[in-house]
Design an enzyme around this catalytic site. Structure first.
Site, PDB file in Angstrom:
ATOM      1  N   HIS A 111       0.774  -1.351   0.021  1.00 27.56           N
ATOM      2  CA  HIS A 111      -0.023  -0.228  -0.056  1.00 27.56           C
ATOM      3  C   HIS A 111       0.892   1.215   0.125  1.00 27.56           C
ATOM      4  CE1 HIS A 111      -3.174   2.860   0.704  1.00 27.56           C
ATOM      5  NE2 HIS A 111      -2.761   3.091   1.906  1.00 27.56           N
ATOM      6  N   ASP A 140       0.999   4.940  -0.548  1.00 25.58           N
ATOM      7  CA  ASP A 140       0.382   6.270  -0.280  1.00 25.58           C
ATOM      8  C   ASP A 140       0.952   7.455  -1.107  1.00 25.58           C
ATOM      9  OD1 ASP A 140      -1.770   5.950   1.792  1.00 25.58           O
ATOM     10  OD2 ASP A 140       0.029   5.453   3.260  1.00 25.58           O
ATOM     11  N   ASP A 146      -7.719   1.559   2.329  1.00 28.79           N
ATOM     12  CA  ASP A 146      -7.130   2.396   3.492  1.00 28.79           C
ATOM     13  C   ASP A 146      -8.097   3.524   3.731  1.00 28.79           C
ATOM     14  OD1 ASP A 146      -5.492   3.232   5.451  1.00 28.79           O
ATOM     15  OD2 ASP A 146      -4.185   4.500   4.196  1.00 28.79           O
ATOM     16  N   HIS A 193      -6.283   9.768  -0.579  1.00 34.77           N
ATOM     17  CA  HIS A 193      -6.937   9.688   0.663  1.00 34.77           C
ATOM     18  C   HIS A 193      -6.242  10.081   1.866  1.00 34.77           C
ATOM     19  CE1 HIS A 193      -5.016   5.864   0.443  1.00 34.77           C
ATOM     20  NE2 HIS A 193      -4.557   5.812   1.598  1.00 34.77           N
TER      21      HIS A 193
END
Length: 953
Positions: free
Chosen positions: A53, A55, A177, A427
């Site tokens: 994951h 970001d 997430d 996000h």
């Protein structure tokens, strides 16, 4: 050529039944690479999904994350992750990996030699490297506007399609997430052609209930307006968020023991690992319906040394499956979300149906993630403004032709702003949940993108108007600053561009002068910046076009507008009247003069004392994510307001040294405007503050209120209630907050009060007849969700704390007529006209007004997208902007006639809304027309007569 017969269903975003299209894709993909032999019937099949994951900005900037910079903040380098993963996949054909963030993969891909690109294409073709989600980022679901989400998804998915073809097309949406999940996102994913949707975060009470009832996998019916299955999407809730089961993390960032399989070693642990894994798998299986379960094997920025993961996963699969010879009923395999989803489809079960959303999200009794709905309000506004600028840039790039990209003002492009806007949807970007230096980087990217777009806009206007006079874009008009208009003694040419609207558009243009201005322009005195006077006049622009207004400074103008101390009895125009309490200076009532309805209405500003985490009940503090007030009763900032009124139908209110407001009622407006200014929020008392404005009315709302979902459909909310489980309310304020992207309202049988916002904010109706909206947050403690710093925004411009200005628009109508008012009002507020200025008068022979449309669109139809798709092609999206049954006049099918104006091949994404298309643009010719998915890919088979009949809704 005239295109006729495109019937577009009401409030839909695609053009054909997704079920048929998706089935075709599934057959093609599954026949190319079959996973059927890897699962074992009648056994518990454990699908291991290796993933990372990554970001697109959070604790570090996008660049720092990609290159591995600033590892003193967080050890993470995406380029090394992709290098390592690809190398490990090439070593073993059984291994799989999924990747999400196209913004990072695109950067990595550009730097690879042809030999590596060829190898990666083979991995994709074989299904060993699978892209999921596929957008430029994994967007936030609470604070993003649907138009920006569509753009960022299109950017990422187009790259994957152009680079890898059909095998690169993601089939699964993957939002592991984001902090709560919007129904409109699910609706968009369904209409983009995804087969399923997986996410990781779910309210702790909801999860407990779903585990008990075996409902962690479900069918999400994500639209009230679309007939099933247009917006139906299979949805799966992942068991461990997006982390591996406890004890099975083999990344370099983890502490779990590796599998030590030499029996001669004292630390030999194969039996222990197999037993613990079997226990974890069986425990997880008890919470799901089928003989297939999924395990996410990875986490944040993992696989930088992929050998650690794959070496242990290879052993885990081998040793667990070896036990089958001794009667074990567990089968472990490398897999992907789409392969897991395929097995769930084969199970042929009936899934529970969900029709609401997954907000608000709490991970414990006093930990509601509802603060980020408002966090970093200035960045949220800047993102919304940048979205409008991008649409203007896209449209003028088309209207101005090739010279818009290279013309008298140099070379410009829309791609820079498009990529910056796509990153901003992440996000941890527009959500406001990043570190301060990362928020600064997001803003810098948007500003840089707008500089590139300014060149496109100037070149296009030069081509359209015939004038190459230099243009100035006063980006600081929100703080009454525009050096050109403040200092110029010559004629200033104001170009009002309404390119984001496909209907004639009226609005009140505002700029600032140091001289007196002659009627019909009203002069006001301001104490902000260097401008002494504010210039306000009603402007109008044709659909998809611009108008030019010349303003001259006169030596002897009329006297300035009168300013009177104290509140007026009322301000009104022919549509609206607002009255004020003479004792307090506050708003007292609101009347719709057309419908002869009046409500009592007061408005004031308050602040909640933010928890510092030292409560005996909970140690949770308010922070960037979490909203946790110490009390359910906010503190009022002032019971009275110092007021003055101006003949322009304007009332100025001062509530204290750090809160003020201007209430305006323009001559032809049906909405009351409230322009609020908050900050710097004082913290000398050691108290963090969450600042709200609250509207208290006589409407009998009975605990029910309504908020929009990503700016599109509206959902019903009820205080202390969740539609799918019995709520145990532990936070009476924060637990009732919901995201407001563009509007919220309360109503009873007679009256509806609608509030339209200019950015994403959090809000609720805590008391019957009231609406409260959080405007600003200044906090002194971190909430322990990873950011590691309090939300205390300061800068060189605001060294004492951030000052934020915004606008609310209030509309009072009968409920049956409310959508006719708030739908266009919200759309106009999202996509505001652009003003540019030139020194001096317009050159002789220049075109002072232009429209890119031959006819205006009906009020219900919105031109969502007009942008360049290639050298000789365009992307056009139309949408019906009314929800089903909300308007007697507009929630019906409409006919739009399209005729294309240049020699372009058009790739068109039509939002089905019961619309026939014909004679819209000034005519030259169409070479070809393609019907495609919402994201602009995978054209639908076109009938030979160019007609696209659709079943009406």
């Amino acid at each position: 050529m005239t295109i006729r017969g495109l019937l577009i269903n009401r409030y839909n975003l695609i053009i054909i039944s997704l079920t048929c299209s998706v089935l075709l894709i599934l057959i093609l993909r599954f026949s190319k690479f079959s996973y059927a032999g890897l699962s074992v019937p009648n056994m518990l099949n454990v699908h291991l999904v290796p993933h990372t994951h990554d970001d697109v900005g959070w604790l570090k900037t996008v660049d720092q994350y990609f290159y591995g910079g600033r590892n003193d903040i967080q050890h993470a380098g995406v380029q090394y992750i992709l290098d390592s993963v690809v190398g490990q996949l090439l070593q073993n054909p059984e291994r799989r990996f999924i990747y999400v963030e196209t913004a990072f993969f695109y950067r990595w891909w550009k730097n690879q030699p042809p030999s590596m690109q060829k190898a990666v294409r083979q991995l994709v073709d074989q299904g060993r490297l699978e892209f999921v989600n596929g957008g430029w980022c994994m967007s936030d679901e609470a604070t993003t506007h649907y138009s920006a989400v569509i753009d960022q998804m299109t950017l990422g998915l187009r790259f994957l399609n152009d680079t890898f073809g059909p095998c690169g097309r993601p089939r699964v949406a993957w939002h592991i997430d984001p902090f709560g999940h919007a129904r409109e996102h699910a609706s968009m994913f369904a209409q983009m052609g995804y087969d399923g949707f997986f996410f990781g975060r779910l309210d702790y009470q909801d999860r407990t209930n779903r585990i008990r009832t075996l409902e962690q996998e479900l069918l999400w019916r994500a639209s009230e307006s679309l007939e099933p299955p247009y917006a139906d999407l299979f949805t799966g809730i992942l068991p461990n968020g997006y982390n591996p089961p406890k004890g099975f993390c083999w990344d370099q960032s983890c502490d779990d023991a590796p599998i030590m399989d030499d029996p001669d070693l004292e630390d030999y642990n194969v039996d222990d690992v197999v037993q613990r894994f079997a226990a974890a798998a069986n425990s997880q299986a008890m919470a799901y319906k089928t003989k297939h379960i999924i395990m996410t094997m990875g986490s944040d920025f993992q696989y930088e040394n992929a050998n650690l993961w794959y070496k242990n996963l290879d052993k885990l699969i081998r040793y667990v499956n070896t036990r089958q010879a001794n009667g074990s009923q567990i089968n472990v395999l490398y897999s992907t979300p789409s392969c897991y989803l395929q097995e769930l489809h084969r199970a042929n079960l009936t899934w529970t149906l969900k029709t609401d959303d997954f907000f608000p999200y709490a991970d414990d009794a006093h930990n509601f993630w509802t603060g980020y709905f408002t966090s970093r309000p200035a960045l949220k506004r800047y993102e919304r403004v940048s979205n409008g600028r991008l649409q203007t840039c896209n449209q003028l790039e088309v209207l101005g032709g090739p010279s818009s990209r290279k013309g008298p003002f140099g070379a410009g492009d829309s791609e820079t702003l498009r990529e910056a806007m796509a990153v901003a949807q992440h996000h941890d970007a527009v959500s406001g949940t990043e570190k301060q230096h990362v928020a600064n980087d997001y803003a810098r990217r948007l500003a840089n993108g707008w500089q590139h777009c300014q060149v496109v806009v100037s070149n296009s206007l030069a081509a359209l108007s015939g004038s190459s006079a230099g243009r100035i874009y006063c980006d600081n008009l929100n703080v009454s600053a525009c050096p050109l208009t403040e200092a110029s003694k010559k004629v200033t040419d104001i170009h009002a561009h309404s390119c984001t609207h496909a209907r004639p558009h009226r609005w009140h243009a505002r700029t600032h002068k140091q001289k007196q201005i002659h009627n019909p322009i009203h002069k006001e005195t301001k104490d902000r910046g260097y401008a002494v006077n504010e210039l306000v006049f009603q402007a109008q622009a044709p659909p998809l076009g611009y108008s030019t207004y010349s303003v001259s400074v006169l030596q002897n103008g009329p006297p300035s507008a009168s300013v009177k101390s104290g509140p007026p009895a009322a301000i009104q125009n022919k549509f609206v009247r607002a009255t004020f309490d003479p004792a307090t200076g506050l708003l007292d009532s609101l009347t719709n003069l057309e419908t002869q309805q009046t409500i009592r209405l007061t408005q004031n500003f308050y602040w909640y004392n933010a928890s510092d985490g030292k409560s005996s009940i909970s140690d949770q503090a308010s922070g960037a994510y979490i909203f946790r007030p110490n009390s359910s009763s906010p503190f009022i900032i002032s019971c009275t307001a110092e007021t003055e009124s101006i003949q322009l139908q304007e009332v100025r209110q001062q509530f204290g040294p750090w809160v003020s407001q201007v209430i305006r009622l323009h001559s032809n407006s049906k909405a009351l405007e409230m322009e609020w200014t908050v900050g710097p929020v004082p913290i000398a008392d050691g108290l963090g503050k969450e600042v709200i404005t609250r509207l208290d009315s006589s409407i009998a709302s009975s605990g029910v209120f309504y908020t929009d979902s990503n700016g599109r459909e509206v959902l019903r909310r009820k205080k202390d209630f969740r539609p799918t489980w019995d709520l145990r309310q532990t936070e009476p304020v924060a637990g009732n907050y919901y995201p407001i992207n563009s509007r919220a309202y309360i109503k009873d049988d007679k009256d509806q009060l609608t509030v339209v916002t200019d950015r994403s904010q959090g809000g609720s109706s805590i008391h019957d007849g009231s609406l409260e909206i959080m405007l600003h947050r200044r906090l002194l403690h971190d909430d322990w969700r990873g950011v590691g710093e309090p939300l205390n925004e300061m800068s060189g411009v605001f060294p004492l704390g951030l000052v934020v200005r915004g606008r609310l628009l209030l509309s009072l109508t009968p409920p049956a007529l409310a959508a006719d008012a708030h739908r266009p009002l919200a759309q106009e507020n999202v996509l505001q006209p652009l003003l540019s200025f030139t020194e001096g008068g317009p050159p002789p022979g220049s075109l002072l007004e232009f429209s890119g449309l031959q006819a205006a669109l009906p009020p219900a139809v919105h031109l969502l997208t007009l942008s360049q798709w290639g050298q000789d092609s365009l992307l056009i999206r139309l949408e019906h902007q009314f929800q089903t049954k909300e308007s007697k006049e507009h929630s019906v099918p409409f006919t739009v006639n399209l005729q294309v104006y240049t020699q372009y091949t058009h790739i068109c994404t039509w939002e089905p809304l019961g619309t026939h298309i014909h004679t819209l643009f000034p005519s030259q010719s169409i070479i070809n027309l393609f019907m495609v998915y919402l994201i602009g890919k995978d054209s639908v088979r076109r009938p030979t007569d160019n007609s696209y009949p659709m079943q009406g809704s």
